[in-house]
Enzyme design. Sequence first.
Site, short mmCIF file in Angstrom:
data_model
loop_
_atom_site.label_atom_id
_atom_site.label_comp_id
_atom_site.label_asym_id
_atom_site.label_seq_id
_atom_site.Cartn_x
_atom_site.Cartn_y
_atom_site.Cartn_z
N CYS A 222 38.78 40.99 45.00
CA CYS A 222 38.74 41.99 43.93
C CYS A 222 39.81 41.83 42.85
O CYS A 222 39.48 41.71 41.68
CB CYS A 222 38.84 43.39 44.52
SG CYS A 222 37.37 43.85 45.45
N HIS B 122 55.28 45.05 48.35
CA HIS B 122 55.71 43.99 49.27
C HIS B 122 55.66 42.66 48.55
O HIS B 122 54.58 42.20 48.17
CB HIS B 122 54.81 43.97 50.51
CG HIS B 122 54.83 45.26 51.26
ND1 HIS B 122 55.91 45.66 52.02
CD2 HIS B 122 53.95 46.28 51.31
CE1 HIS B 122 55.68 46.86 52.52
NE2 HIS B 122 54.50 47.26 52.10
P1 NAD Z 1 29.57 40.31 48.84
O1 NAD Z 1 29.48 39.04 48.10
O2 NAD Z 1 30.24 40.35 50.19
O3 NAD Z 1 28.11 40.93 49.04
C1 NAD Z 1 27.16 41.01 48.01
C2 NAD Z 1 25.79 40.87 48.67
O4 NAD Z 1 24.78 41.19 47.71
C3 NAD Z 1 25.47 39.47 49.18
O5 NAD Z 1 25.17 39.53 50.56
C4 NAD Z 1 24.26 39.02 48.35
O6 NAD Z 1 23.37 38.20 49.06
C5 NAD Z 1 23.65 40.37 47.99
N1 NAD Z 1 22.76 40.36 46.83
C6 NAD Z 1 22.96 39.83 45.60
N2 NAD Z 1 21.91 40.08 44.79
C7 NAD Z 1 21.01 40.78 45.51
C8 NAD Z 1 19.73 41.37 45.23
N3 NAD Z 1 19.16 41.25 44.03
N4 NAD Z 1 19.11 42.02 46.22
C9 NAD Z 1 19.66 42.14 47.44
N5 NAD Z 1 20.88 41.64 47.76
C10 NAD Z 1 21.54 40.97 46.82
O7 NAD Z 1 30.29 41.33 47.84
P2 NAD Z 1 31.26 42.57 48.21
O8 NAD Z 1 32.63 42.07 48.53
O9 NAD Z 1 30.57 43.47 49.14
O10 NAD Z 1 31.36 43.27 46.77
C11 NAD Z 1 30.26 43.96 46.21
C12 NAD Z 1 30.76 44.74 45.01
O11 NAD Z 1 31.69 45.74 45.43
C13 NAD Z 1 31.50 43.90 43.98
O12 NAD Z 1 31.23 44.40 42.69
C14 NAD Z 1 32.96 44.12 44.34
O13 NAD Z 1 33.81 43.94 43.22
C15 NAD Z 1 32.94 45.57 44.76
N6 NAD Z 1 34.00 45.94 45.68
C16 NAD Z 1 34.37 45.09 46.70
C17 NAD Z 1 35.37 45.47 47.60
C18 NAD Z 1 35.79 44.54 48.72
O14 NAD Z 1 36.83 44.83 49.33
N7 NAD Z 1 35.08 43.50 49.02
C19 NAD Z 1 35.99 46.72 47.46
C20 NAD Z 1 35.58 47.57 46.43
C21 NAD Z 1 34.59 47.17 45.55
#
Ligand code: NAD
Length: 436
Positions: free
Chosen positions: A263, A254
């Site tokens: 991401c 799209h």
């Molecule tokens: P996010 O920023 O929404 O959440 C991450 C959380 O981790 C935060 O709430 C933060 O406070 C917490 N955190 C950090 N360090 C910490 C620690 N030491 N102890 C406890 N909590 C801690 O991130 P997200 O979007 O959920 O992404 C997380 C991972 O997953 C990333 O690597 C991302 O690339 C991957 N990912 C994300 C998606 C998406 O759609 N958002 C999809 C697939 C993969």
Amino acid sequence: MHIAMIGTGYVGLVSGACFADFGHHVTCVDKDGDKIAALQQGEIPIFEPGLDALVAANVKAGRLRFTTDLAAPVAEADAVFIAVGTPSRRGDGHADLSYVYAAAKEIAAALAGFTVVITKSTVPVGTGDEVERLIREANPAADVAVASNPEFLREGAAIRDFKFPDRIVVGTSDERARKAIGEIYRPLSLNQAPVMYTARRTAELIKYAANAFLATKITFINEIADLAEKVGADVQDVARGIGMDNRIGSKFLHAGPGFGGSCFPKDTRALVKIALDHDAPLRIVEAVLGVNDNRKRAMARKVAHALGGNLRGKTVAVLGLTFKPDTDDMREAPSIPLITGLLDMGAKVRAFDPVGMEAAKRELPDIVYCDDAYDCADGADALVIVTEWVQFRALDLDRLKAVMKQAVVVDLRNVYRPEEMAAAGFVYEGVGRGKV
Ligand code: NAD
């Protein structure tokens, strides 16, 4: 199984709630005290369709808990997932692994009994090796296996994606880890979801390769859209025409304002860096990044062009701010460079988004936030559709025209048909379909 989920963001909260729904006992841990306090009171800190009901049901069933204390849930866990953020490192685009490594060290200190530590965060190849090294260094007596299980869910459809995945990728060479992760995902494998076991490094690369390929597909059709505009073709039909070829597939074709989100931008940037570090440059992905950045910046010029080139003193209404519909996530949303560009060119900007305005206010403080699409269009010289929320798919065109100063619509998602907009009296410009 007892599971500790470290990081309760989009991925950690959705994965934790779904694992609990499978029947496991899950404790979601986050160091953000406000987030955990909200969750303990039944408030969901993110917008994700269906998540509130799923969390509530599993909390009620006693299978899902929230805490800021990492040690206790890790000590009782059979499996600990690391789902913390891996944003772009300031300055060089590498993945910032400081949260992953900090979590690994904290986990190491709390391990008790055999535990599988599984990285769900998107991480560069070799991160699992370093996580394992850090854990063994901090706690040489720990009985631990470190595995990779990248997550492929999409925000906005996260629960469905988690429960009906195209595949589950598990990277480990440890038999006990393989068995434990197989047990965790058993409800899905019983539903015929393919589980692919591979080496840890391979699993890490699969995630980056998948995101880079999808980003490439989007960028390819965006460039074809530019060509279609020049040669008088319709990119929607081109996308359909090539998408019906099974070798190509119709998804991620799209044309639009360029990809954004939490991401694709950071993961393509990180992959380019990983490749350069290993002397195996990925020129295609490098080009994708460059083309996409330019495209996002060019969208403000496209709006200016639709208004005769000069935006000074003009008012532009922007519909949709989040990087895609059904999420409140503003990370690297195309609306940000668009609106910044419009402001730089002297326009006044009014905006409306069904759920993203609170998050948007932090990024874009200097615009007027409106109550709905018609309030947003009130007095505007042009209306720009940036995010294709379902609410914007059937606007009352007569009402819209009546409130606008000039009937100009720039539709960056090709939601409307050029003929219907022309019939309704609009000057209409889509993406890759020429001007009516
Ligand atoms: P996010 O920023 O929404 O959440 C991450 C959380 O981790 C935060 O709430 C933060 O406070 C917490 N955190 C950090 N360090 C910490 C620690 N030491 N102890 C406890 N909590 C801690 O991130 P997200 O979007 O959920 O992404 C997380 C991972 O997953 C990333 O690597 C991302 O690339 C991957 N990912 C994300 C998606 C998406 O759609 N958002 C999809 C697939 C993969």
